[in-house]
Design a protein around this motif. Structure first.
Motif, PDB file in Angstrom:
ATOM      1  N   TYR A   1       0.872  -1.181   0.000  1.00 53.55           N
ATOM      2  CA  TYR A   1       0.000   0.000   0.000  1.00 53.55           C
ATOM      3  C   TYR A   1       0.902   1.223   0.000  1.00 53.55           C
ATOM      4  N   GLY A   2       0.940   1.918  -1.144  1.00 54.69           N
ATOM      5  CA  GLY A   2       1.761   3.117  -1.259  1.00 54.69           C
ATOM      6  C   GLY A   2       0.923   4.342  -0.929  1.00 54.69           C
ATOM      7  N   VAL A   3       1.207   4.968   0.204  1.00 60.02           N
ATOM      8  CA  VAL A   3       0.389   6.106   0.644  1.00 60.02           C
ATOM      9  C   VAL A   3       0.487   7.258  -0.349  1.00 60.02           C
ATOM     10  N   HIS A   4       1.570   7.313  -1.146  1.00 57.19           N
ATOM     11  CA  HIS A   4       1.718   8.362  -2.156  1.00 57.19           C
ATOM     12  C   HIS A   4       1.653   7.831  -3.591  1.00 57.19           C
ATOM     13  N   PHE A   5       1.345   6.542  -3.763  1.00 55.90           N
ATOM     14  CA  PHE A   5       1.262   5.969  -5.110  1.00 55.90           C
ATOM     15  C   PHE A   5      -0.107   6.304  -5.711  1.00 55.90           C
ATOM     16  N   PRO A   6      -0.263   6.150  -7.026  1.00 61.45           N
ATOM     17  CA  PRO A   6      -1.563   6.480  -7.642  1.00 61.45           C
ATOM     18  C   PRO A   6      -2.713   5.774  -6.925  1.00 61.45           C
ATOM     19  N   PHE A   7      -3.772   6.522  -6.618  1.00 61.26           N
ATOM     20  CA  PHE A   7      -4.909   5.999  -5.878  1.00 61.26           C
ATOM     21  C   PHE A   7      -5.447   4.737  -6.545  1.00 61.26           C
ATOM     22  N   PRO A   8      -5.803   3.687  -5.791  1.00 66.44           N
ATOM     23  CA  PRO A   8      -5.818   3.607  -4.326  1.00 66.44           C
ATOM     24  C   PRO A   8      -4.521   3.102  -3.700  1.00 66.44           C
ATOM     25  N   GLY A   9      -3.444   3.051  -4.434  1.00 65.14           N
ATOM     26  CA  GLY A   9      -2.144   2.748  -3.831  1.00 65.14           C
ATOM     27  C   GLY A   9      -1.836   1.280  -3.647  1.00 65.14           C
ATOM     28  N   LEU A  10      -2.687   0.412  -4.197  1.00 62.89           N
ATOM     29  CA  LEU A  10      -2.508  -1.033  -4.019  1.00 62.89           C
ATOM     30  C   LEU A  10      -1.793  -1.659  -5.213  1.00 62.89           C
ATOM     31  N   GLY A  11      -0.847  -2.533  -4.958  1.00 61.02           N
ATOM     32  CA  GLY A  11      -0.175  -3.219  -6.053  1.00 61.02           C
ATOM     33  C   GLY A  11       1.007  -4.024  -5.560  1.00 61.02           C
ATOM     34  N   ARG A  12       1.814  -4.441  -6.510  1.00 62.31           N
ATOM     35  CA  ARG A  12       2.964  -5.286  -6.181  1.00 62.31           C
ATOM     36  C   ARG A  12       4.216  -4.792  -6.901  1.00 62.31           C
ATOM     37  N   ILE A  13       5.341  -5.191  -6.367  1.00 66.32           N
ATOM     38  CA  ILE A  13       6.629  -4.864  -6.974  1.00 66.32           C
ATOM     39  C   ILE A  13       7.043  -6.029  -7.871  1.00 66.32           C
ATOM     40  N   GLU A  14       7.374  -5.718  -9.112  1.00 66.99           N
ATOM     41  CA  GLU A  14       7.838  -6.756 -10.042  1.00 66.99           C
ATOM     42  C   GLU A  14       9.256  -6.440 -10.490  1.00 66.99           C
ATOM     43  N   ARG A  15      10.003  -7.490 -10.788  1.00 68.07           N
ATOM     44  CA  ARG A  15      11.345  -7.287 -11.313  1.00 68.07           C
ATOM     45  C   ARG A  15      11.268  -6.978 -12.807  1.00 68.07           C
ATOM     46  N   ARG A  16      12.092  -6.033 -13.257  1.00 62.63           N
ATOM     47  CA  ARG A  16      12.229  -5.786 -14.695  1.00 62.63           C
ATOM     48  C   ARG A  16      13.687  -5.434 -14.967  1.00 62.63           C
ATOM     49  N   ASP A  17      14.284  -6.176 -15.896  1.00 66.44           N
ATOM     50  CA  ASP A  17      15.715  -6.006 -16.197  1.00 66.44           C
ATOM     51  C   ASP A  17      16.507  -6.121 -14.888  1.00 66.44           C
ATOM     52  N   ASP A  18      17.304  -5.110 -14.563  1.00 67.12           N
ATOM     53  CA  ASP A  18      18.106  -5.163 -13.334  1.00 67.12           C
ATOM     54  C   ASP A  18      17.390  -4.547 -12.139  1.00 67.12           C
ATOM     55  N   GLY A  19      16.170  -4.078 -12.341  1.00 69.33           N
ATOM     56  CA  GLY A  19      15.525  -3.336 -11.265  1.00 69.33           C
ATOM     57  C   GLY A  19      14.092  -3.756 -11.011  1.00 69.33           C
ATOM     58  N   PHE A  20      13.267  -2.771 -10.640  1.00 69.82           N
ATOM     59  CA  PHE A  20      11.909  -3.050 -10.224  1.00 69.82           C
ATOM     60  C   PHE A  20      10.931  -2.090 -10.912  1.00 69.82           C
ATOM     61  N   VAL A  21       9.680  -2.530 -11.030  1.00 70.73           N
ATOM     62  CA  VAL A  21       8.601  -1.647 -11.466  1.00 70.73           C
ATOM     63  C   VAL A  21       7.382  -1.896 -10.586  1.00 70.73           C
TER      64      VAL A  21
END
Ligand code: ZN
Length: 306
Positions: free
Chosen positions: A281-301
């Motif tokens: 839950y990202g309090v500053h992420f696009p509403f409503p802030g729910l999601g997951r972290i995925e790996r992409r290349d060497d990093g994350f999205v």
């Protein structure tokens, strides 16, 4: 200039911008907080963590131009690359503000309290809370991630507590820092009798545990809400932007008190989120802030929940 002075300066600038855009309520017309109107359904998002009911409550949006004097990231060229690479055409950083309501058994818990109309935000929290069917007097616990204005700005209004029956809970380190900050004395004096402190990692309520996320402030904490095998991580300001903080966690953010600790926290949180497929839950992420972290290349999205 300390972080509060910087936030206040940014706030002034943002208020100027917002007024120029005619999006800011007329502050001269009296108390900033109008009576709660019915919030549009899009300002609340109800969901469950196992059997625990939760509601994302929209407070507003902070919009920062990607420029040294507004953005906490001084690496403006790197940030511009991230923004354009993700289809953001206006070179601005958009930070939503959405405190989280959690109904944990008998407890009605509000995690953070929004900006109270400062920093160019719309001060929607009280209307969003009403839309979720909760009156301020019903809130039993307020959990503070940290004492920056966009998280404690809604604690008091017009010289009084907004949630008169709620315990105000935060880490002992954060409360100590608050009491030592002259600019926060009016708030400190009003909440003092309500404050209950806890240690990093403490159990808060049946479903909620404080999650140590060091670096952003002296006592910054996240929260982990778990029930029946379901789990949600409230990330606080360990992650500000769903784009910049996730894709370039190593960039220095001037709002972090201890930059190296905050960067290490950010990177390990992203690593844990991706490897365990955790709901964030990202309090500053696009509403409503729910999601997951995925790996992409060497990093994350960031992958918003659908
Ligand atoms: Zn914040």
């Amino acid at each position: 200039m300390n972080v509060h002075a910087r936030l206040a300066a940014a706030s002034l600038m943002l208020m100027t911008v917002a007024t120029a855009c005619s999006q800011q309520p007329d502050k001269a017309a009296g108390p900033a907080r109008a009576a709660p109107a019915a919030a549009p359904a899009s300002d609340t998002h109800a969901f469950r963590i196992g059997q625990v009911e939760a509601v994302a409550l929209r407070d507003g949006t902070i919009v920062l131009t990607n420029a040294e004097e507004q953005s906490p990231w001084s690496a403006v060229a790197d940030v511009a690359t991230v923004l354009t690479g993700n289809g953001v055409a206006d070179n601005r950083i958009h930070l939503s503000v959405q405190p989280l309501l959690v109904k944990d058994g008998e407890r009605v818990v509000l995690i953070d309290t929004g900006a109270g109309g400062e920093m160019g935000t719309e001060n929607k929290l009280s209307a969003s809370l009403a839309s979720a069917g909760v009156q301020p007097g019903q809130v039993t616990d307020i959990l503070i991630s940290h004492s920056h204005g966009d998280h404690i700005g809604g604690l008091v209004a017009n010289g009084a507590l907004v949630y008169p029956n709620a315990a105000v809970r935060m880490t002992g380190a954060e409360w100590s820092a608050m009491q030592g900050d002259n600019e926060l004395q009016p708030v400190v004096d009003l909440i003092r009798a309500k404050v209950q402190t806890f240690e990093p990692g403490a159990s808060i309520s049946p479903a909620i545990t404080a999650l140590p996320l060091a670096g952003h402030t002296a006592g910054h904490t996240g929260y982990e809400i778990a029930n029946g095998g379901a789990r949600l991580i409230y990330v606080g300001d360990a992650l500000h932007s769903s784009l910049i903080s996730v894709q370039r966690p190593e960039l220095v953010n001037r709002w972090d008190l201890n930059s190296s600790a905050a960067i290490a926290t950010r990177q390990s949180l992203l690593e844990r989120g991706a490897s365990q497929n955790l709901l964030f839950y990202g309090v500053h992420f696009p509403f409503p802030g729910l999601g997951r972290i995925e790996r992409r290349d060497d990093g994350f999205v960031w992958a918003p929940a659908t």
